[in-house]
Motif scaffolding. Structure first.
Motif, PDB file in Angstrom:
ATOM      1  N   MET A  37      -6.364   0.639   7.599  1.00 22.99           N
ATOM      2  CA  MET A  37      -5.860   2.029   7.554  1.00 22.99           C
ATOM      3  C   MET A  37      -4.627   1.881   6.566  1.00 22.99           C
ATOM      4  O   MET A  37      -4.545   3.054   5.910  1.00 22.99           O
ATOM      5  CB  MET A  37      -5.620   2.060   9.015  1.00 22.99           C
ATOM      6  N   VAL A  38      -3.920   0.940   6.907  1.00 23.64           N
ATOM      7  CA  VAL A  38      -2.482   1.306   5.858  1.00 23.64           C
ATOM      8  C   VAL A  38      -2.045  -0.318   5.897  1.00 23.64           C
ATOM      9  O   VAL A  38      -2.460  -1.277   7.007  1.00 23.64           O
ATOM     10  CB  VAL A  38      -1.338   2.052   6.885  1.00 23.64           C
ATOM     11  N   GLU A  39      -1.415  -0.810   4.673  1.00 26.06           N
ATOM     12  CA  GLU A  39      -0.912  -2.111   4.580  1.00 26.06           C
ATOM     13  C   GLU A  39       0.169  -1.843   3.680  1.00 26.06           C
ATOM     14  O   GLU A  39       0.217  -1.186   2.664  1.00 26.06           O
ATOM     15  CB  GLU A  39      -2.067  -2.948   4.026  1.00 26.06           C
ATOM     16  N   GLU A  40       1.371  -2.657   3.941  1.00 26.02           N
ATOM     17  CA  GLU A  40       2.442  -2.494   3.009  1.00 26.02           C
ATOM     18  C   GLU A  40       3.170  -4.056   3.248  1.00 26.02           C
ATOM     19  O   GLU A  40       3.389  -4.703   4.038  1.00 26.02           O
ATOM     20  CB  GLU A  40       3.266  -1.618   3.605  1.00 26.02           C
ATOM     21  N   ARG A  41       3.363  -4.636   1.955  1.00 24.95           N
ATOM     22  CA  ARG A  41       3.975  -5.869   1.852  1.00 24.95           C
ATOM     23  C   ARG A  41       5.156  -5.502   0.748  1.00 24.95           C
ATOM     24  O   ARG A  41       4.965  -5.121  -0.378  1.00 24.95           O
ATOM     25  CB  ARG A  41       2.851  -6.641   1.192  1.00 24.95           C
ATOM     26  N   ASN A  42       6.228  -6.010   1.247  1.00 25.56           N
ATOM     27  CA  ASN A  42       7.424  -5.824   0.279  1.00 25.56           C
ATOM     28  C   ASN A  42       8.354  -6.922   0.779  1.00 25.56           C
ATOM     29  O   ASN A  42       8.292  -7.672   1.641  1.00 25.56           O
ATOM     30  CB  ASN A  42       7.975  -4.434   0.067  1.00 25.56           C
ATOM     31  N   ASP A  43       9.778  -6.837   0.182  1.00 21.86           N
ATOM     32  CA  ASP A  43      10.799  -7.742   0.444  1.00 21.86           C
ATOM     33  C   ASP A  43      11.283  -7.702   1.994  1.00 21.86           C
ATOM     34  O   ASP A  43      11.869  -8.587   2.491  1.00 21.86           O
ATOM     35  CB  ASP A  43      11.958  -7.708  -0.448  1.00 21.86           C
ATOM     36  N   LEU A  44      10.806  -6.616   2.682  1.00 26.23           N
ATOM     37  CA  LEU A  44      11.169  -6.570   4.190  1.00 26.23           C
ATOM     38  C   LEU A  44      10.000  -6.977   4.935  1.00 26.23           C
ATOM     39  O   LEU A  44      10.228  -7.517   6.080  1.00 26.23           O
ATOM     40  CB  LEU A  44      11.191  -5.049   4.568  1.00 26.23           C
ATOM     41  N   GLY A  45       8.970  -7.446   4.370  1.00 26.15           N
ATOM     42  CA  GLY A  45       8.000  -8.387   5.111  1.00 26.15           C
ATOM     43  C   GLY A  45       6.449  -7.594   4.690  1.00 26.15           C
ATOM     44  O   GLY A  45       6.302  -6.881   3.964  1.00 26.15           O
ATOM     45  N   HIS A  46       5.733  -7.882   5.812  1.00 25.42           N
ATOM     46  CA  HIS A  46       4.209  -7.593   5.963  1.00 25.42           C
ATOM     47  C   HIS A  46       3.874  -6.783   7.175  1.00 25.42           C
ATOM     48  O   HIS A  46       3.962  -7.082   8.020  1.00 25.42           O
ATOM     49  CB  HIS A  46       3.479  -8.728   5.682  1.00 25.42           C
ATOM     50  N   ARG A  47       3.311  -5.463   6.866  1.00 23.66           N
ATOM     51  CA  ARG A  47       2.761  -4.709   8.060  1.00 23.66           C
ATOM     52  C   ARG A  47       1.538  -4.055   7.677  1.00 23.66           C
ATOM     53  O   ARG A  47       1.368  -3.716   6.621  1.00 23.66           O
ATOM     54  CB  ARG A  47       3.966  -3.551   8.161  1.00 23.66           C
ATOM     55  N   ALA A  48       0.695  -4.076   8.786  1.00 24.36           N
ATOM     56  CA  ALA A  48      -0.647  -3.259   8.298  1.00 24.36           C
ATOM     57  C   ALA A  48      -1.347  -2.783   9.726  1.00 24.36           C
ATOM     58  O   ALA A  48      -0.726  -3.374  10.712  1.00 24.36           O
ATOM     59  CB  ALA A  48      -1.715  -4.698   7.830  1.00 24.36           C
ATOM     60  N   VAL A  49      -1.977  -1.790   9.719  1.00 28.24           N
ATOM     61  CA  VAL A  49      -3.169  -1.464  10.923  1.00 28.24           C
ATOM     62  C   VAL A  49      -4.168  -1.500  10.338  1.00 28.24           C
ATOM     63  O   VAL A  49      -4.726  -0.912   9.217  1.00 28.24           O
ATOM     64  CB  VAL A  49      -2.357   0.000  11.004  1.00 28.24           C
ATOM     65  N   PHE A  50      -5.046  -2.019  11.116  1.00 23.32           N
ATOM     66  CA  PHE A  50      -6.788  -2.105  10.909  1.00 23.32           C
ATOM     67  C   PHE A  50      -7.389  -1.821  11.929  1.00 23.32           C
ATOM     68  O   PHE A  50      -6.844  -1.744  13.128  1.00 23.32           O
ATOM     69  CB  PHE A  50      -6.986  -3.430  10.098  1.00 23.32           C
ATOM     70  N   LYS A  51      -8.535  -1.398  11.748  1.00 22.12           N
ATOM     71  CA  LYS A  51      -9.527  -0.964  12.886  1.00 22.12           C
ATOM     72  C   LYS A  51     -10.431  -2.324  13.171  1.00 22.12           C
ATOM     73  O   LYS A  51     -10.617  -3.235  12.091  1.00 22.12           O
ATOM     74  CB  LYS A  51     -10.467  -0.107  12.571  1.00 22.12           C
TER      75      LYS A  51
END
Length: 96
Positions: A37-51
């Motif tokens: 659904m959404v994924e973000e990876r940057n210098d603050l870390g990795h976050r994702a939401v998936f089904k």
């Protein structure tokens, strides 16, 4: 962790991937990614939401499963029961 390419860089989460988390040595849990659904990876870390078919929406932070839409009630109960019992006359609770 779901993937590292030949250069050692993390690969994006994709449908069909298995997210594997080691809870303690000798015990791992895995969840199949049905849709990212959404994924973000940057210098603050990795976050994702998936089904996931069995557990609904899954929140992943720093490659650790935080909660799912099927078990989030247990997570929120911890935040609400102690203050409710301590107060004694709570009628409504809003969790944001």
């Amino acid at each position: 962790f779901f993937g590292v390419d030949s250069a050692g860089m993390a690969t994006p989460l994709a449908k069909g991937d298995w997210v594997t988390e080691e809870i303690v040595p000798g015990w791992r849990q895995q969840m199949l990614v049905d849709e990212v659904m959404v994924e973000e990876r940057n210098d603050l870390g990795h976050r994702a939401v998936f089904k996931n078919q069995a557990l609904g929406d899954v929140l992943l932070i720093e490659d650790r499963i935080q909660l799912t839409s099927r078990d989030e009630h247990a997570y929120h109960e911890m935040f609400t029961h102690v203050p409710i019992v301590g107060h004694g006359k709570v009628k409504d609770v809003l969790i944001i």
